[in-house]
Design an enzyme around this catalytic site. Structure first.
Site, PDB file in Angstrom:
ATOM      1  N   THR A 185       1.060  -1.320   0.133  1.00  0.00           N
ATOM      2  CA  THR A 185       0.029   0.017   0.026  1.00  0.00           C
ATOM      3  C   THR A 185       0.787   1.144   0.140  1.00  0.00           C
ATOM      4  O   THR A 185       2.070   1.148   0.558  1.00  0.00           O
ATOM      5  CB  THR A 185      -0.888   0.041   1.218  1.00  0.00           C
ATOM      6  OG1 THR A 185      -0.078   0.097   2.426  1.00  0.00           O
ATOM      7  CG2 THR A 185      -1.735  -1.073   1.450  1.00  0.00           C
ATOM      8  N   GLU A 331      -5.428  -4.248  -0.968  1.00  0.00           N
ATOM      9  CA  GLU A 331      -5.916  -5.467  -0.254  1.00  0.00           C
ATOM     10  C   GLU A 331      -6.881  -6.474  -0.522  1.00  0.00           C
ATOM     11  O   GLU A 331      -7.117  -7.624  -0.045  1.00  0.00           O
ATOM     12  CB  GLU A 331      -6.282  -5.031   1.249  1.00  0.00           C
ATOM     13  CG  GLU A 331      -5.520  -4.314   2.114  1.00  0.00           C
ATOM     14  CD  GLU A 331      -4.996  -2.838   2.046  1.00  0.00           C
ATOM     15  OE1 GLU A 331      -5.337  -2.439   0.899  1.00  0.00           O
ATOM     16  OE2 GLU A 331      -4.364  -2.275   2.643  1.00  0.00           O
ATOM     17  N   LYS A 441     -16.977  16.027  10.051  1.00  0.00           N
ATOM     18  CA  LYS A 441     -18.047  15.821  10.997  1.00  0.00           C
ATOM     19  C   LYS A 441     -18.430  17.177  11.486  1.00  0.00           C
ATOM     20  O   LYS A 441     -17.487  17.622  12.459  1.00  0.00           O
ATOM     21  CB  LYS A 441     -17.639  14.908  12.300  1.00  0.00           C
ATOM     22  CG  LYS A 441     -18.789  13.828  12.455  1.00  0.00           C
ATOM     23  CD  LYS A 441     -18.205  12.830  13.478  1.00  0.00           C
ATOM     24  CE  LYS A 441     -19.325  11.802  13.659  1.00  0.00           C
ATOM     25  NZ  LYS A 441     -19.034  10.821  14.755  1.00  0.00           N
ATOM     26  N   TRP A 446     -22.041  13.637   9.409  1.00  0.00           N
ATOM     27  CA  TRP A 446     -21.069  13.550   8.631  1.00  0.00           C
ATOM     28  C   TRP A 446     -21.633  14.230   7.274  1.00  0.00           C
ATOM     29  O   TRP A 446     -22.708  14.160   6.892  1.00  0.00           O
ATOM     30  CB  TRP A 446     -20.970  12.048   8.318  1.00  0.00           C
ATOM     31  CG  TRP A 446     -20.129  11.212   9.299  1.00  0.00           C
ATOM     32  CD1 TRP A 446     -19.590  11.820  10.389  1.00  0.00           C
ATOM     33  CD2 TRP A 446     -19.897   9.833   9.324  1.00  0.00           C
ATOM     34  NE1 TRP A 446     -18.772  10.786  11.083  1.00  0.00           N
ATOM     35  CE2 TRP A 446     -19.006   9.769  10.355  1.00  0.00           C
ATOM     36  CE3 TRP A 446     -20.283   8.792   8.304  1.00  0.00           C
ATOM     37  CZ2 TRP A 446     -18.674   8.322  10.763  1.00  0.00           C
ATOM     38  CZ3 TRP A 446     -19.860   7.456   8.877  1.00  0.00           C
ATOM     39  CH2 TRP A 446     -19.029   7.333  10.197  1.00  0.00           C
TER      40      TRP A 446
HETATM   41  P1  ADP Z   1      -3.490   3.526  -2.463  1.00  0.00           P
HETATM   42  O1  ADP Z   1      -4.535   4.594  -1.846  1.00  0.00           O
HETATM   43  O2  ADP Z   1      -2.495   3.145  -1.326  1.00  0.00           O
HETATM   44  O3  ADP Z   1      -2.938   3.682  -3.569  1.00  0.00           O
HETATM   45  P2  ADP Z   1      -5.519   1.605  -3.035  1.00  0.00           P
HETATM   46  O4  ADP Z   1      -5.064   1.904  -4.561  1.00  0.00           O
HETATM   47  O5  ADP Z   1      -5.757   0.230  -2.625  1.00  0.00           O
HETATM   48  O6  ADP Z   1      -4.618   2.565  -2.096  1.00  0.00           O
HETATM   49  O7  ADP Z   1      -6.839   2.563  -3.017  1.00  0.00           O
HETATM   50  C1  ADP Z   1      -7.979   1.891  -2.307  1.00  0.00           C
HETATM   51  C2  ADP Z   1      -8.697   2.909  -1.909  1.00  0.00           C
HETATM   52  O8  ADP Z   1      -8.970   3.785  -3.161  1.00  0.00           O
HETATM   53  C3  ADP Z   1     -10.192   2.763  -1.491  1.00  0.00           C
HETATM   54  O9  ADP Z   1     -10.298   2.100  -0.156  1.00  0.00           O
HETATM   55  C4  ADP Z   1     -10.927   3.827  -1.779  1.00  0.00           C
HETATM   56  O10 ADP Z   1     -11.060   4.835  -0.833  1.00  0.00           O
HETATM   57  C5  ADP Z   1     -10.526   4.289  -2.860  1.00  0.00           C
HETATM   58  N1  ADP Z   1     -11.267   4.160  -3.910  1.00  0.00           N
HETATM   59  C6  ADP Z   1     -10.882   2.877  -4.943  1.00  0.00           C
HETATM   60  N2  ADP Z   1     -11.890   2.895  -6.023  1.00  0.00           N
HETATM   61  C7  ADP Z   1     -12.713   4.221  -5.597  1.00  0.00           C
HETATM   62  C8  ADP Z   1     -14.050   4.620  -6.330  1.00  0.00           C
HETATM   63  N3  ADP Z   1     -14.443   4.087  -7.326  1.00  0.00           N
HETATM   64  N4  ADP Z   1     -14.680   5.521  -5.865  1.00  0.00           N
HETATM   65  C9  ADP Z   1     -13.950   6.076  -4.595  1.00  0.00           C
HETATM   66  N5  ADP Z   1     -12.899   5.675  -4.179  1.00  0.00           N
HETATM   67  C10 ADP Z   1     -12.342   4.832  -4.397  1.00  0.00           C
END
Ligand code: ADP
Length: 541
Positions: A185, A331, A441, A446
């Site tokens: 990550t 993940e 918040k 929210w």
């Molecule tokens: P990093 O941010 O470390 O690159 P990831 O690529 O695993 O990690 O990111 C996952 C996160 O991206 C999700 O938990 C979510 O917050 C966000 N995310 C992924 N797809 C979407 C989507 N279609 N709309 C909004 N948020 C998204």
């Protein structure tokens, strides 16, 4: 009593065997660091995959050893995926856009034995070479001349490495639970955490993603994955696309170049593309500026960040392209939800369909979802209640690599806490309202920063929008909207606020609108809210 079925392990090498026989003349086209367009067939690809597998074996690697890649989307990177994982090693993909300290941390934490890098990353690796001294050697992903000027020790070019190898290779019959991929990550909070994929999860995920209600990939498709191979397995596309024998087109280092993407899409007749919103912004702007239409693209799968409604409309109105939003995370291998229409939705109006497309899609078979409140009580799928989104399933990580027991993201009862806040409607369409860490918040309630951002993005003068919370005496926190203007647009605070009026709840109205030149992004192209919050830490309303 067990059933009487063969116990054939689910291995990625079986995709090689299947696709080689069935789709040998299907093409893979790549822009690479050293060629403007490289073109070959699945058959040639798999010959080289086997040569590389033989070469890796001779490097003295043992089962489970990590081999890292740092490369753009092209055919050599694709070959590495199959050769490393298929032969029993672990392909650790590294995002070259991360800070050097993060890259050093990942290589050392993963104990990578060899590093495979695109020629353009040689200077970056030379700078950190003394801090990754356990790496045994380097493979430069280019032709024999690509290693000539480097100070790196024990270095060989990809082409020299595989040149004299046999194109026959006996794939080992591995345990399907054996690790084959590793991706960290990005570590916006604390050190990066390693997610270790296995064959079984990868194959099940690939089956799920090709299904009609997911990416609907078939042999008749031509796929352009702009989502990087260095990040979360390019959303599983190397496996899904080759399972069905789709034509694959890779943009190489040109993935943020509107002209290259447009030309590839037209010339190679791309039918489906995958990528994050920022990439499509570049493509759509290029098309608009040059009065061009996408003539072959049928649908585009967009995820990684919320897709603004204006983007969905632009794709539809100007290019007749259907946007399927998807959601997932490192993940989760990464897919959790994909947007597709359900039975009985044939009569929805255009605007109702757009409203569905702005949601993140519905859960695929294989990923269970639930939303819970602060006390872990399960919330209803009524499209109103929102809470922490938790998931579980065979391609959701059970722990982080070499952080045994830390499982900080896991709930006590076997679910993984995604760190997202979401609501789910009665039809199962999930909508992210925020990241837990970004939640605003105000007066105990929210506010969805994502919804305000997406609405603001609909204003023609807004190129990018981000909402953060700032301290407020009475309400604890109030939202402010930070905007990057479209070049030369004349737009002020009042224009934006009037535009938002009636489109979002009154009490969600940002208390201020601030224009800045550039919004900071993470290495995966997402808005970096932590940096923005820091920038505006002393902001007074
Ligand atoms: P990093 O941010 O470390 O690159 P990831 O690529 O695993 O990690 O990111 C996952 C996160 O991206 C999700 O938990 C979510 O917050 C966000 N995310 C992924 N797809 C979407 C989507 N279609 N709309 C909004 N948020 C998204």
């Amino acid at each position: 009593m067990h059933g009487l079925m063969m116990d054939t392990p689910l291995l990625i090498s079986s995709i090689v065997e299947h696709a080689d026989i069935n789709f040998h003349d299907r093409e893979i086209v790549s822009v690479t660091a050293d060629e403007s367009l490289h073109r070959y067939t699945y058959k040639e690809c798999f010959q080289r995959v086997r040569k590389l597998a033989n070469a890796l074996e001779k490097l003295g690697l043992s089962e489970g050893d990590r081999v890292a890649t740092m490369a753009w989307n092209d055919y050599r990177h694709l070959e590495s995926y199959y050769a490393i994982g298929g032969a029993g090693y672990v392909c650790h993909t590294i995002n070259p856009r991360l800070f050097p300290e993060q890259i050093i941390f990942m290589i050392n934490h993963a104990e990578d034995k060899w590093l495979m890098i695109d020629p353009m990353f040689i200077p970056l690796i030379e700078k950190i070479a003394s801090q990754i001294s356990d790496v045994k050697g380097f493979i430069v992903m280019g032709d024999e001349g690509s290693t000539k000027d480097t100070t790196l020790k024990n270095v060989i070019s990809y082409e020299a490495l595989i040149k004299d190898e046999s194109d026959q290779f006996e794939w080992p019959l591995l345990d399907e639970r054996a690790a084959m991929g590793l991706c960290y990550t990005s570590g916006t909070t604390g050190d990066p955490k390693g997610v270790l994929y296995n064959h079984r999860a990868t194959i099940l995920h690939a089956y799920a993603l090709i299904a009609p209600d997911a990416m609907n990939l078939s042999n008749r498709d031509c796929v352009l994955p702009v989502v990087p191979l260095f990040h979360v397995n390019s959303w599983g596309s190397p496996y899904g696309a080759m399972m069905v024998g789709a034509k694959i087109v890779y943009p190489g280092p040109k993935m943020a170049d509107g002209e290259t993407l447009y030309n590839l899409m037209e010339e190679e007749k791309v039918t489906v593309s995958l990528g994050v919103p920022t990439v499509w912004l570049v493509l759509l702007q290029y098309a608009a500026k040059n009065n061009l239409k996408l003539n072959n693209l049928q649908r585009t799968i967009i995820g990684g960040a919320a897709v603004p409604e204006s983007m969905i409309r632009d794709f539809h109105d100007n290019h007749d392209v259907f946007v399927q939003q998807a959601w997932g995370m490192t993940e989760m291998t990464p897919l959790g939800t994909v947007m597709s229409m359900k039975h009985g939705m044939e009569d929805l109006t255009h605007d109702e369909i757009i409203a569905l497309q702005t949601k993140q899609g519905r859960g695929m078979f294989g990923v269970e979802m639930r939303i819970v409140d602060d006390n872990q009580a399960i919330l209803p799928w009524d499209g109103v209640a929102f809470g922490a989104l938790q998931v579980r399933g065979p391609w959701v990580c059970s722990d982080y690599y070499r952080l045994d027991g830390s499982a900080d993201a896991h709930t006590g009862d076997g679910w993984f806490d995604t760190g997202d806040v979401a609501k789910i409607d009665p039809e199962g369409y999930m909508q992210i309202t925020d990241r837990t860490k970004d939640v605003i918040k105000s007066g105990g309630e929210w506010i969805s920063s994502i919804e305000i951002e997406n609405t603001a993005m609909g204003h023609p003068g807004v190129a990018e929008a981000a909402v953060i919370g700032v301290a407020h005496e009475k309400w604890t926190e109030r939202p402010i909207l930070i905007v990057v203007k479209v070049k030369d647009a004349s737009v002020d605070k009042q224009d934006i606020l009037s535009f938002l009026e009636g489109k979002i709840a009154k009490w969600w109205m940002p208390d201020d609108v601030i224009f800045i030149e550039e919004i900071p992004h993470t290495a995966t192209g997402k808005i970096k809210k932590t940096a923005l919050r820091e920038q505006f830490i002393d902001f007074k309303l």
